[in-house]
Enzyme design. Sequence first.
Site, PDB file in Angstrom:
ATOM      1  CD  GLU A   1      72.591  30.465  58.299  1.00 30.13           C
ATOM      2  OE1 GLU A   1      73.656  31.279  58.353  1.00 30.13           O
ATOM      3  OE2 GLU A   1      71.896  30.690  57.293  1.00 30.13           O
TER       4      GLU A   1
ATOM      5  CD  GLU B   1      68.516  33.335  56.899  1.00 31.60           C
ATOM      6  OE1 GLU B   1      69.569  33.728  56.144  1.00 31.60           O
ATOM      7  OE2 GLU B   1      68.788  33.500  58.041  1.00 31.60           O
TER       8      GLU B   1
ATOM      9  CG  ASP C   1      76.029  39.029  56.838  1.00 31.71           C
ATOM     10  OD1 ASP C   1      77.122  39.740  56.987  1.00 31.71           O
ATOM     11  OD2 ASP C   1      75.266  39.006  56.072  1.00 31.71           O
TER      12      ASP C   1
ATOM     13  CE1 TYR D   1      70.067  34.063  51.421  1.00 28.44           C
ATOM     14  CE2 TYR D   1      70.825  32.565  52.971  1.00 28.44           C
ATOM     15  CZ  TYR D   1      69.942  33.772  52.669  1.00 28.44           C
ATOM     16  OH  TYR D   1      69.710  34.651  53.439  1.00 28.44           O
TER      17      TYR D   1
END
Length: 639
Positions: free
Chosen positions: A439, A529, A201, A492
């Site tokens: 990831e 994160e 990303d 997240y």
Amino acid sequence: MASSAFHRLVLVASGVCAVTMVTGQGMLYPRSSESRVVNTLDGMWSFRMDDSPSRDQGFTDQWWTKPLKQTGDVIPMAVPSSYNDVTADRAVRDFVGWAWYETDFFVSSDWQDRVVSLRFGSVHYYAMVWVNGQEAVRHNGGHLPFEGVINDMVNWTSSNRLTVAVNNTLTPLTLPPGSIEWQKDTSRYPDGYFVQNLQMDFFNYAGIHRHVQIYTKPRINIDDIIIVTDIQGDNGIVNYNVTLAGNGDQSVSVKINVLDADGAVVASSSRLSDQVVIVNVTLWWPWTMTTGTPAYMYTLQVMAGDDVYREPFGVRTVGVTSQGFLINSKPFYCHGVDKHEDSDIRGKGLDYPLIARDFYMLKWLGVNCFRSSHYPYAEEILDQADRQGIVVINECPGVGIRENNMGPENVAHHKEVMWEFVRRDKNRPAVVMWSTANEPRSDVPKAELYFGEVINYTRSLDPSRLVTFISNKDYNTDRAVKFVDVICFNRYYGWYKDTGHTEVIKLQLATDIKNWRKTHPTKPLLMSEYGAGTVAGLHQEPSYVFTEDYQVELMSEYHKVFDTYRAQYFTGELVWNFADFITAEGVTRVVGNKKGVLTRQRQPKASAHLLRDRYHAMFDSKYVPSNRYRYRYPKREEL
Ligand SMILES: *[C@@H]1O[C@H](CO)[C@@H](O)[C@H](O)[C@H]1NC(C)=O
Ligand SMILES: *[C@@H]1O[C@H](CO)[C@@H](O)[C@H](O)[C@H]1NC(C)=O
Ligand SMILES: *[C@@H]1O[C@H](CO)[C@@H](O)[C@H](O)[C@H]1NC(C)=O
Ligand SMILES: *[C@@H]1O[C@H](CO)[C@@H](O)[C@H](O)[C@H]1NC(C)=O
Ligand SMILES: *[C@@H]1O[C@H](CO)[C@@H](O)[C@H](O)[C@H]1NC(C)=O
């Protein structure tokens, strides 16, 4: 570093050393000294893309054999920089394939009796280099330095032509991996149409990203230096190995000094490989607000034959227990950020004002630790981390690895990248942990073999530091965290899941942390994160996703959970992200990823003040929060 990979044959005597010299394999930073000259080739180069349909015109017509302007139109291009955002031309920004660079240079005629090396700090991704039409070096990989000896190619009495071809194509075998997708439906796409698919990303910036340097060293020269430190009481123990390069068997005189920060000799030896003691050592510590400048650096001054080289280092140890990190045997709580090398115009190009600004803002935020997400950063950035006392989780470019990227060729390339990475950064005190990936599909069976091999290999290269990878899988599906020293996980809650619902974060994160602990009771946890997309200047009350208010509210919920486990086995927090950055175009990204606590121009959003108050209070219990943005973070339950 007990690695045989870094050790080459060195016969040691006292004072004068008989050495069997080998071809250089080291990658020491080019530093000038009494015996070495460093010249930069940074500046404006000529540039053109090979936009032929199969991108191979440059090879069939051998563009490196003549001046680039004779092959077609060239434009000026800054080196170092990414070429993408420098022009106003979409074709340059979005180019995929071989891009060609050229410059001219002279070498001093009195360099003929030295080794003349041409070094690139990094070129993304695949690079081929010619000097006067002769191939000098090629390199596979976008973020690490490489060099070639050019003595046999240079013209000592006239100008030299340097040609560089750069290919930014990401394939299933590159790191990071990607793929080229050909569109075959001619009713919808022109003939030969293809796109580059990314598995990460962030924008795939490309070009000559860091310094290009020509430097000299004596024919018999210092090729590599490995320094590993330990602490015994008040003394620092310095274990070092120096490797020489050159031709044939030679005898050279050797003198090694350890210099303190003022240049005074505090220990010395006449052996290429030795253990020396610094009495009453000043240790390297991460900075805190209350202790001045604790990142104390020594220098290993190596004099061998005609060569002199000075390698900076710090004396510190790294450890881990089931409760957390240890630096110099003391618990270290990492409060920091994830970063990117990203900025307007220059993309990922090296830029000193930006490096300076980033470190001022890291300190303004009270950051004591960052992760080099998701690739090795410039050596000039790591120099600042060493000297300013900011701990680094050093991450390789293994981002977005899927199951089809876990074959034997991938493992081999991944190990090669780790070898180059450790070779470059092994003497840096700021680096405490290697991150081998971000990831990946660590929940598939193949991941067990893949990461078992990559992590074990990295540990064998550098037993003095910790090794990990960053997981976004669940405690009961991840198959590779069992190999790591510290479990690093990305989450997240309240963003990609339960969007808009900050009230569920506390429960979900606490459940998550307890589950990790139950399944891996000996490994500390670090949240690598968490964050929320935020367009600077948007406000809404009550908060709404993408407003500054929502980012503050979401982060506050995570902080409550961090504080519950901080005294136990929870050893650090990294917010995603330090600053906004550019991604590929997509409908979930508004001119890039906006999860920064700073804008892309490095100005604070409201969340930066929240983080600053939190991190400064961690340094200093007497710190009085500014409360500047207090009114912007009401607790959900109070609404
Ligand atoms: C230096 O090399 C020796 C011999 O291979 C090895 O035993 C030692 O661990 C090395 N020391 C360092 C600091 O790499
Ligand atoms: C270079 O670019 C072309 C076009 O994208 C690609 O097909 C090829 O695989 C690339 N080669 C290398 C070595 O990266
Ligand atoms: C160096 O350049 C000069 C001037 O162009 C030329 O005459 C000479 O042949 C060149 N030398 C080599 C070794 O290429
Ligand atoms: C080390 O510190 C001790 C105690 O302060 C002092 O007596 C000694 O002289 C110091 N030694 C050196 C080499 O600085
Ligand atoms: C890596 O090391 C671990 C622990 O020593 C071991 O269990 C595992 O089999 C190793 N994996 C590979 C692929 O070498």
